[in-house]
Motif scaffolding. Sequence first.
Motif, PDB file in Angstrom:
ATOM      1  N   PHE A  76       0.258  11.961   9.868  1.00 18.25           N
ATOM      2  CA  PHE A  76      -0.260  10.843  10.659  1.00 18.25           C
ATOM      3  C   PHE A  76       0.335   9.517  10.219  1.00 18.25           C
ATOM      4  CE2 PHE A  76      -4.447  12.414  12.732  1.00 18.25           C
ATOM      5  CZ  PHE A  76      -3.779  13.525  13.196  1.00 18.25           C
ATOM      6  N   ILE A  77       0.420   9.296   8.910  1.00 22.13           N
ATOM      7  CA  ILE A  77       0.896   7.990   8.461  1.00 22.13           C
ATOM      8  C   ILE A  77       2.375   7.823   8.790  1.00 22.13           C
ATOM      9  CG2 ILE A  77       1.363   8.673   6.047  1.00 22.13           C
ATOM     10  CD1 ILE A  77       0.004   5.296   7.197  1.00 22.13           C
ATOM     11  N   VAL A  79       3.912   9.257  11.344  1.00 24.28           N
ATOM     12  CA  VAL A  79       3.980   9.044  12.793  1.00 24.28           C
ATOM     13  C   VAL A  79       3.660   7.590  13.118  1.00 24.28           C
ATOM     14  CG1 VAL A  79       2.795   9.548  14.952  1.00 24.28           C
ATOM     15  CG2 VAL A  79       3.526  11.392  13.492  1.00 24.28           C
ATOM     16  N   ILE A  80       2.602   7.058  12.507  1.00 27.06           N
ATOM     17  CA  ILE A  80       2.209   5.686  12.822  1.00 27.06           C
ATOM     18  C   ILE A  80       3.286   4.705  12.377  1.00 27.06           C
ATOM     19  CG2 ILE A  80       0.556   3.867  12.264  1.00 27.06           C
ATOM     20  CD1 ILE A  80      -1.596   6.070  12.255  1.00 27.06           C
ATOM     21  N   ALA A  81       3.835   4.924  11.159  1.00 32.95           N
ATOM     22  CA  ALA A  81       4.853   3.997  10.669  1.00 32.95           C
ATOM     23  C   ALA A  81       6.076   3.993  11.572  1.00 32.95           C
ATOM     24  CB  ALA A  81       5.249   4.364   9.239  1.00 32.95           C
ATOM     25  N   SER A  82       6.534   5.201  11.985  1.00 30.70           N
ATOM     26  CA  SER A  82       7.734   5.227  12.826  1.00 30.70           C
ATOM     27  C   SER A  82       7.419   4.729  14.229  1.00 30.70           C
ATOM     28  CB  SER A  82       8.345   6.622  12.860  1.00 30.70           C
ATOM     29  OG  SER A  82       7.352   7.581  12.977  1.00 30.70           O
ATOM     30  N   LEU A  83       6.199   5.021  14.688  1.00 30.45           N
ATOM     31  CA  LEU A  83       5.791   4.558  16.011  1.00 30.45           C
ATOM     32  C   LEU A  83       5.823   3.040  16.104  1.00 30.45           C
ATOM     33  CD1 LEU A  83       4.796   6.307  18.349  1.00 30.45           C
ATOM     34  CD2 LEU A  83       2.500   5.554  17.812  1.00 30.45           C
ATOM     35  N   VAL A  84       5.330   2.394  15.046  1.00 31.79           N
ATOM     36  CA  VAL A  84       5.306   0.931  15.055  1.00 31.79           C
ATOM     37  C   VAL A  84       6.726   0.391  15.169  1.00 31.79           C
ATOM     38  CG1 VAL A  84       4.777  -1.103  13.683  1.00 31.79           C
ATOM     39  CG2 VAL A  84       3.133   0.715  13.843  1.00 31.79           C
TER      40      VAL A  84
ATOM     41  N   PRO B  69       9.217   3.840   3.591  1.00 29.81           N
ATOM     42  CA  PRO B  69       8.760   5.152   4.050  1.00 29.81           C
ATOM     43  C   PRO B  69       8.712   6.181   2.924  1.00 29.81           C
ATOM     44  CG  PRO B  69      10.413   4.302   5.539  1.00 29.81           C
ATOM     45  CD  PRO B  69      10.346   3.347   4.401  1.00 29.81           C
ATOM     46  N   SER B  70       9.688   6.137   1.994  1.00 24.96           N
ATOM     47  CA  SER B  70       9.660   7.106   0.893  1.00 24.96           C
ATOM     48  C   SER B  70       8.434   6.896   0.022  1.00 24.96           C
ATOM     49  CB  SER B  70      10.912   6.981   0.031  1.00 24.96           C
ATOM     50  OG  SER B  70      12.016   6.645   0.801  1.00 24.96           O
ATOM     51  N   LEU B 109      -3.197  -2.048  -1.915  1.00 25.43           N
ATOM     52  CA  LEU B 109      -3.035  -2.123  -3.368  1.00 25.43           C
ATOM     53  C   LEU B 109      -2.010  -1.095  -3.859  1.00 25.43           C
ATOM     54  CD1 LEU B 109      -3.911  -2.961  -6.231  1.00 25.43           C
ATOM     55  CD2 LEU B 109      -5.742  -1.313  -6.047  1.00 25.43           C
ATOM     56  N   VAL B 110      -2.128   0.155  -3.369  1.00 19.33           N
ATOM     57  CA  VAL B 110      -1.272   1.230  -3.872  1.00 19.33           C
ATOM     58  C   VAL B 110       0.188   0.975  -3.502  1.00 19.33           C
ATOM     59  CG1 VAL B 110      -0.908   3.707  -3.892  1.00 19.33           C
ATOM     60  CG2 VAL B 110      -3.211   2.817  -3.659  1.00 19.33           C
ATOM     61  N   LEU B 111       0.425   0.691  -2.213  1.00 22.68           N
ATOM     62  CA  LEU B 111       1.798   0.414  -1.777  1.00 22.68           C
ATOM     63  C   LEU B 111       2.314  -0.861  -2.433  1.00 22.68           C
ATOM     64  CD1 LEU B 111       4.072   1.384   0.037  1.00 22.68           C
ATOM     65  CD2 LEU B 111       3.151  -0.027   1.851  1.00 22.68           C
ATOM     66  N   GLY B 112       1.431  -1.831  -2.578  1.00 23.67           N
ATOM     67  CA  GLY B 112       1.821  -3.103  -3.183  1.00 23.67           C
ATOM     68  C   GLY B 112       2.313  -2.940  -4.612  1.00 23.67           C
ATOM     69  N   ARG B 113       1.631  -2.091  -5.415  1.00 22.41           N
ATOM     70  CA  ARG B 113       2.062  -1.886  -6.801  1.00 22.41           C
ATOM     71  C   ARG B 113       3.352  -1.079  -6.832  1.00 22.41           C
ATOM     72  NH1 ARG B 113       0.311  -6.068  -8.711  1.00 22.41           N
ATOM     73  NH2 ARG B 113       1.104  -5.442 -10.741  1.00 22.41           N
ATOM     74  N   ALA B 114       3.488  -0.085  -5.934  1.00 28.62           N
ATOM     75  CA  ALA B 114       4.716   0.714  -5.903  1.00 28.62           C
ATOM     76  C   ALA B 114       5.912  -0.172  -5.577  1.00 28.62           C
ATOM     77  CB  ALA B 114       4.581   1.835  -4.867  1.00 28.62           C
TER      78      ALA B 114
END
Lengths: 190, 194
Positions: A76-77, A79-84, B69-70, B109-114
């Motif tokens: 889901f995440i 899909v949403i990221a690429s969709l945006v 994305p990764s 928070l999680v993505l921000g720290r990464a």
Amino acid sequence: MEYFVIIISAIFVSNIVLAQFLGICPFMGVSGKVSTSVGMSGAVLFVMTIATIVTWLIQTYILIPFGITFLQTIFFILVIASLVQMVELMLKKISPPLYQALGIFLPLITTNCAVLGVAIQAHSKNFNLMESVVWAVANAAGFALAMVLFAGLREHMDLMNLPKGMRGVPAALVVAGILAMAFLGFSGLV
Amino acid sequence: MNQFQNFTKGFIKDNPVFILLLGLCPALGVTSSAFNGLGMGLATTFVLICSNTVVALVKKQIPDKVRIPSFIVVIASFVTIVELSMQAYVPALFDSLGLFIPLIVVNCLVLGRAEGFASKQNLLSSVIDGAGMGLGFTFALTLLGAVREILGNGSIFGWKFVEGDAILVFILSPGAFIAMGYLIPLINKMRKTA
């Protein structure tokens, strides 16, 4: 009748922002002015509806038949990221005025938990495709309602003489609490 | 900055919730009791330490253009691990946290720290940063949960010390906003005097 119940409960009774606490970041972040909050609500309506349709199709025709529903969060995440990203590119090409209006808000939506939350809930409530679409649109409308009301209040709050420590976010949170109290009045409606 | 400061900065100085205002959705959404806040905080801490570790290890292999994305895939994998383990070992807590467990993946928070820390620093600093920030987040959620539980239910961690009803509104959704709105200036005050 069924759709009516979904709409009322999503907009008023369990409002996505004020009762379910989804999408607090944009609710606090871009609610400074009524005009920007309308833009953000438009972008959320757009992405939320498309994301819910696409994730519903993926859930029903890929994840469930292959028995890999535990991959739901990852699928889901992504899909949403690429969709945006895709929506952003398409809008730029097809409708430059709409892109101008929504442009800056689109990338922010990937990390808006409201979009992922609504997509997951549409699945966990066992909605069919049409009900999911109604659910997504109604939730986006609820988001827009909370957002625009709150932005109106914040525009007035800027003129108030508040104690120094309470200025900005703390006062906004207390006001949001009072707004949430008003929305509690709708509980028990459906 | 030495490693001790790196660890302790998450509690007051750079508290993710009260100072940086990251991860407000779970902070407001699950803190109807101190125990829920603690559970959510520890789940997020686990994801944060693991994702920081992996990101710090593979940061050289990831091309710059696809790093976000990764990172999201790394985070989503650990969230799935947490989700399945909680469902198996603490089903009651899993039910009360509900939707907010899969939503750890979109916790800024999680993505921000990464992105902001682990992709630039070495492994040890990243792990310590993940632990410190995660425990700071846990501290914030437990504090907010405790305040709401004391005011709203007259109990703490389920131990009831007030007979009958308390100020019920603090358990409901408005109480989350209001308690948070008054805790932020308090923590800011502590930060200035400390």
